[in-house]
Motif scaffolding. Structure first.
Motif, short mmCIF file in Angstrom:
data_model
loop_
_atom_site.label_atom_id
_atom_site.label_comp_id
_atom_site.label_asym_id
_atom_site.label_seq_id
_atom_site.Cartn_x
_atom_site.Cartn_y
_atom_site.Cartn_z
N LYS A 258 5.42 1.45 0.57
CA LYS A 258 6.64 0.95 1.17
C LYS A 258 6.36 -0.51 1.74
CE LYS A 258 8.96 5.05 1.91
NZ LYS A 258 9.65 5.94 2.85
N VAL A 259 7.29 -1.72 1.59
CA VAL A 259 7.19 -2.77 2.23
C VAL A 259 8.28 -2.92 3.16
CG1 VAL A 259 6.76 -5.21 2.04
CG2 VAL A 259 5.54 -3.57 0.37
N ARG A 260 8.02 -2.82 4.36
CA ARG A 260 9.07 -3.02 5.24
C ARG A 260 10.32 -2.22 5.09
NH1 ARG A 260 9.65 -9.30 7.28
NH2 ARG A 260 7.48 -9.83 6.99
N GLU A 261 9.83 -0.78 4.98
CA GLU A 261 10.76 0.31 4.88
C GLU A 261 11.31 0.44 3.47
OE1 GLU A 261 10.65 2.77 7.02
OE2 GLU A 261 9.27 1.71 8.18
N GLN A 262 11.08 -0.61 2.57
CA GLN A 262 11.55 -0.51 1.29
C GLN A 262 10.59 -0.29 0.24
OE1 GLN A 262 14.74 -1.20 0.41
NE2 GLN A 262 15.31 -1.24 2.75
N VAL A 263 10.80 0.62 -0.80
CA VAL A 263 9.83 0.92 -1.80
C VAL A 263 9.59 -0.01 -2.72
CG1 VAL A 263 9.32 2.57 -3.49
CG2 VAL A 263 10.62 3.47 -1.55
N PHE A 264 8.36 -0.53 -2.60
CA PHE A 264 7.91 -1.60 -3.56
C PHE A 264 7.42 -1.16 -4.84
CE2 PHE A 264 4.32 -4.11 -5.41
CZ PHE A 264 5.02 -5.25 -5.42
N GLY A 265 6.90 0.22 -4.82
CA GLY A 265 6.25 0.77 -6.09
C GLY A 265 5.64 2.04 -5.75
N ASN A 266 5.07 2.59 -6.67
CA ASN A 266 4.53 3.84 -6.63
C ASN A 266 3.05 3.62 -7.22
OD1 ASN A 266 6.62 5.51 -5.44
ND2 ASN A 266 7.39 5.03 -7.49
N LEU A 267 2.00 4.50 -6.71
CA LEU A 267 0.69 4.62 -7.07
C LEU A 267 0.65 6.17 -7.78
CD1 LEU A 267 -1.72 3.66 -4.17
CD2 LEU A 267 -1.82 2.80 -6.55
N TYR A 268 0.00 5.78 -9.16
CA TYR A 268 -0.10 7.27 -9.92
C TYR A 268 -1.56 7.44 -10.23
CZ TYR A 268 4.88 5.83 -10.58
OH TYR A 268 6.05 5.42 -10.75
N LEU A 269 -2.01 8.45 -9.98
CA LEU A 269 -3.40 8.93 -10.13
C LEU A 269 -3.44 10.33 -11.04
CD1 LEU A 269 -4.99 8.09 -6.57
CD2 LEU A 269 -4.99 6.55 -8.83
N THR A 270 -4.27 10.14 -12.17
CA THR A 270 -4.34 11.45 -12.71
C THR A 270 -5.99 11.86 -13.03
OG1 THR A 270 -4.35 10.14 -15.00
CG2 THR A 270 -2.33 10.93 -13.91
N ASP A 271 -6.10 13.07 -13.37
CA ASP A 271 -7.37 13.78 -13.76
C ASP A 271 -8.50 13.55 -12.80
OD1 ASP A 271 -5.93 14.57 -16.12
OD2 ASP A 271 -7.10 13.36 -17.23
#
Length: 559
Positions: free
Chosen positions: A137-150
């Motif tokens: 989140k950037v200033r309470e707005q979702v900028f993107g998402n982190l995805y991690l696997t395995d």
């Protein structure tokens, strides 16, 4: 025995403390790494790399969100370029990734495939099992998402991994905000410098065409676009012509006339900004540069205020290119408004210079009428009065009469010059460009469709009146032939003026010229019009079908 158990437990606690200490140090190092650069693309890549290292993941990705909750940018770690190419395209935000977009909360799964929202993997995608994701989140707005696997060395990610990733995401939000502020500051600095240069060029008397070309080139660089065009109105017809263009296939777009059905004409009429993810395929658009050059994401903004639109800017990328951010659109709108103001100031200055010329012409006309003509007229009357005294000398009388006639002719020439001084400026009210557009509208009635028109160069100022009349007559005859004989479904008309020549080209996709036809009085007329001006005329087949008429006349003969 009891002591051994206590020592073993103590050693485990010490190991856990050391592990926690090491992880905290690694986390701090990661925060320093992602915050040590202000280039946004570099920061985003470092965030993904740091996240993979912190939680010992095999694969990592950062999905940057665009409009309507879709993924507009996807950065990966652990997948090579060959595998990415084999998958065809990056995720669009479906399945588990879409779940995290719709519900921006940390998500930890032991097995991706067993979740109800899972939609599987595309062909060529590496197999993945455990999953950990969290929003940035950037200033309470979702900028993107982190995805991690395995998770490496374990079956799944644990609560500590989730806590570390959430902390990293918080630091990443700050780093992204700093990078965006830095990018915005640099963009504003370039904008101010470009605005100052534009104003200086216009007010210094630089040729407007050169200034507008420089303006579009600067704007393309600032926006990171593939093509930027500037269209200005032609008379009061509601149509526009692309006066300046910079970027991919700019030559194909420059000079193109935009009809009322194009997006540019709609922006000009409404004063509203229009955006499109694929402008060439946009159902709202008909014709225009997007029909000539294949374009993808684009936006069109009015140049000036809503009540006084001076032109339309189109900023576009090729298909597959990135969508323009709101910050870029706002920057272009601001720069466009600044440019419109500079153009208006320059026009006022040109109007003032033109008024000085007109006033000087009026003074010259008055002096010619009140002083020169009156004196010539008085001299002619004086000479005429002496003719009676030369009745007995016919040779001297004939000479005096010739002088009187010459004075009379001179008075007529001066009167014609006085009249032309006013007519030259009045004739500018309907320039050659507007007359060409009107000719295309008349031809559209006979053809059943509007011919494509392209105009290049200073047609309204550099083309003498005689050349303009000949060229309009040739264009009319060529369009008439296309309508009556060719049965064409498309006609392209291009008019170009340089410092040395005026050129006209009319190409259609009809049946072509029938070799059996021997009477071509219309074609002979076109040839004659070219020869009168010392120019050339040619008629040749078009590819794959149709006819091409080319007519040219040098401009030096008018000097």
């Amino acid at each position: 025995m009891r002591l051994d158990e206590l020592l073993e437990g103590l050693q485990q606690q010490v190991a856990q403390v050391r592990s926690a200490r090491d992880r905290i140090h690694t986390l701090l190092d990661a925060v320093l790494v992602i915050g040590s650069d202000l280039e946004l693309e570099v920061v985003l890549q470092r965030i993904v790399e740091s996240a993979v290292s912190l939680v010992d993941a095999e694969y990592g990705a950062l999905g940057v969100l665009g409009e309507e909750g879709t993924i507009k940018q996807f950065l990966t770690v652990g997948i090579d370029e060959e595998t990415i190419a084999g998958m065809g395209h990056y995720p669009r935000g479906e399945g588990i990734l879409g779940l995290l977009i719709r519900h921006p909360e940390p998500l930890r799964l032991a097995n991706l495939a067993r979740h109800p929202s899972s939609v599987g993997f595309p062909s060529g995608h590496p197999p993945m099992t455990s999953f950990l994701g969290t929003p940035i989140k950037v200033r309470e707005q979702v900028f993107g998402n982190l995805y991690l696997t395995d998770k490496q060395g374990a079956a799944e990610f644990d609560a500590d991994d989730e806590a570390v990733l959430r902390t990293l995401a918080a630091a990443a939000g700050v780093a992204i905000d700093n990078a965006r502020l830095y990018d915005d500051a640099r963009r504003r600095q370039r904008w101010l410098a470009a605005s100052n240069e534009l104003t200086r060029s216009l007010l210094s008397g630089t040729e407007p065409t050169a200034v507008l070309e420089s303006f579009t080139a600067t704007l393309r660089e600032m926006a990171g676009a593939d093509l930027v065009t500037l269209a200005i109105p032609v008379g009061d017809s509601g149509e526009l012509v692309i006066e300046a263009a910079s970027g991919t296939r700019a030559e194909d777009a420059r000079g193109l006339v935009l009809g009322a059905a194009t997006l540019a004409a709609k922006v000009f009429a409404s004063g509203e900004t229009i955006t499109s993810d694929a402008v060439s395929a946009d159902p709202r658009a008909t014709g225009g540069s997007a029909a000539v050059v294949e374009l993808g994401p684009a936006f069109l903004v009015p140049l000036g205020t809503r009540d006084h639109v001076r032109g339309v800017l189109q900023v576009a990328n090729v298909p597959g290119g990135p969508v323009f951010t709101d910050a870029v659109i706002d920057m272009v709108i601001g720069y466009g408004n600044q440019a419109a103001l500079a153009l208006e100031v320059a026009e006022h200055r040109q109007d003032a210079d033109r008024m000085l010329v007109l006033n000087d012409r009026d003074r010259i006309a008055r002096d010619l009428h009140d002083l020169v003509i009156q004196r010539l007229f008085a001299g002619a009357l004086t000479l005429q009065s002496t003719l009676g005294r030369l009745a007995d000398r016919p040779q001297e009388g004939a000479r005096v009469q010739r002088v009187v006639d010459d004075l009379d002719d001179t008075i007529k020439v001066i009167r014609s010059t006085i009249y032309s001084l006013g007519e030259q400026e009045r004739s500018r009210s309907e320039g050659l460009r507007a007359r060409l557009v009107a000719a295309m509208e008349r031809a559209a009635e006979a053809l059943g469709f509007a011919p494509a028109l392209r105009m290049t160069g200073l047609l309204d100022t550099n083309v003498p009146a005689g050349h303009a009349e000949h060229m309009l007559a040739v264009a009319g005859e060529a369009l008439s032939n296309a309508a009556r004989h060719a049965q064409a479904t498309a006609v392209d008309v291009s008019v170009e003026v340089t410092d040395t020549a005026l050129r006209l080209k009319v190409a259609d996709n009809g049946h072509g010229v029938d070799p059996a036809v021997t009477r071509r009085s219309g074609l002979a007329n076109l040839q004659q019009r070219a020869e009168e001006l010392g120019g050339s005329f040619s008629l040749r087949p078009n590819e794959p079908s149709g006819t091409v008429v080319e007519w040219a006349a040098p401009l030096h003969t008018a000097l």
